[in-house]
Design a protein around this motif. Structure first.
Motif: not given
Length: 283
Positions: A127-134
């Motif tokens: 999908l057109p997104c930027q993801v941060r996994i914290i």
């Protein structure tokens, strides 16, 4: 000009969520610095590869930056006579196609890197997104996340909230209910988020809302349980599908409908002077 070639630049821009333009010479006539099919990529700060340099490349970069300033997907086909418009002595003509890809504005923060997060990140990769996994567990920094996902190890995930971009989307599914609650409190105490979602049963949702109310917190912005109720199943991937479907539905509902700038096939054919074969037939 950057050392990356045009294909490497596309990957780099996509991974970083930057807007970029692919410029392609779709037709050349006479003496030109590069042949048809040559490509370069332009983003807001750099250019990658070359269409031959000189004033031609300057004009292409200038036009590309104008398209990038609108931050929306669009296409433009532009004829450039090298002598008349680019003041280049080779004197030929080129037709440049500019394909503009907008910067990613859909920022998603996932608090907790467990099974559901692992499954959800696979879906969000498409999908057109930027993801941060914290997460506060170092072992989840295994380097196997999709290109649009960044793992952030933080001993105190609550404090990491201060570093996150405004208007981003937040999903909470850590391994610790107390940490979930602290994250909820911190996020709900700020008004600049696009979405705050918490995984859990209806019982967990009720208990959290009672605690939030007792602590004087307004839980109106909290979505819990998260996910579409119509999407059933308890496997991590089934839960992830439910969450992704909800996020995608809400995201596209909020997006304005832009007119897509395009060049018609008739205009393209005229620009590149494709001869018409009246005897040809279509199967």
């Amino acid at each position: 000009m950057n050392k990356l070639n045009w294909s490497q630049a596309i990957v780099a821009c996509q991974q970083a969520g930057r807007g970029y333009v692919i410029a392609t010479l779709i037709d050349t006539q006479g003496s030109t610095p590069r042949d048809g099919g040559s490509k370069m990529v332009i983003d807001g700060d750099h250019s990658y590869d070359t269409l031959g340099g000189g004033q031609l490349e300057f004009l292409v970069i200038q036009q590309a930056r104008e398209l990038l300033s609108s931050n929306r997907h669009c296409q433009l086909v532009k004829p450039i006579p090298l002598a008349a418009e680019a003041a280049q002595c080779c004197g030929g003509n080129v037709v440049v196609m500019l394909e503009c890809f907008a910067a990613v504005d859909w920022q998603i923060n996932l608090f907790g890197a467990g099974h559901v997060c692992q499954a959800l990140s696979k879906i969000l990769a498409e999908l057109p997104c930027q993801v941060r996994i914290i997460d506060n567990r170092q072992e989840f920094d295994h380097g196997l996340y999709p290109p649009n996902c960044e793992f952030i190890h933080s001993d105190d995930p609550v404090s990491a909230i201060a570093t996150l971009p405004s208007h981003s989307w937040n999903i909470i599914f850590t391994h610790d209910h107390q940490l979930d609650y602290q994250l909820c409190c911190e996020l709900l105490g700020q008004q600049h988020w696009a979405f705050i979602g918490l995984i859990g049963s209806k019982t967990k949702a009720q208990r959290f809302r009672q605690r939030l109310g007792a602590d004087g917190m307004d839980d109106t912005a909290l979505t819990c349980p998260i996910g579409l109720s119509a999407v059933r199943g308890k496997r991590p991937m089934e839960v992830a599908v439910s969450i992704a479907a909800q996020l995608q539905s809400l995201y596209y509902q909020a997006q304005p409908r832009h007119h897509r700038d395009t060049t018609s096939w008739r205009d393209i054919r005229k620009l590149i002077q494709v001869p018409t074969n009246k005897e040809s037939t279509c199967a």
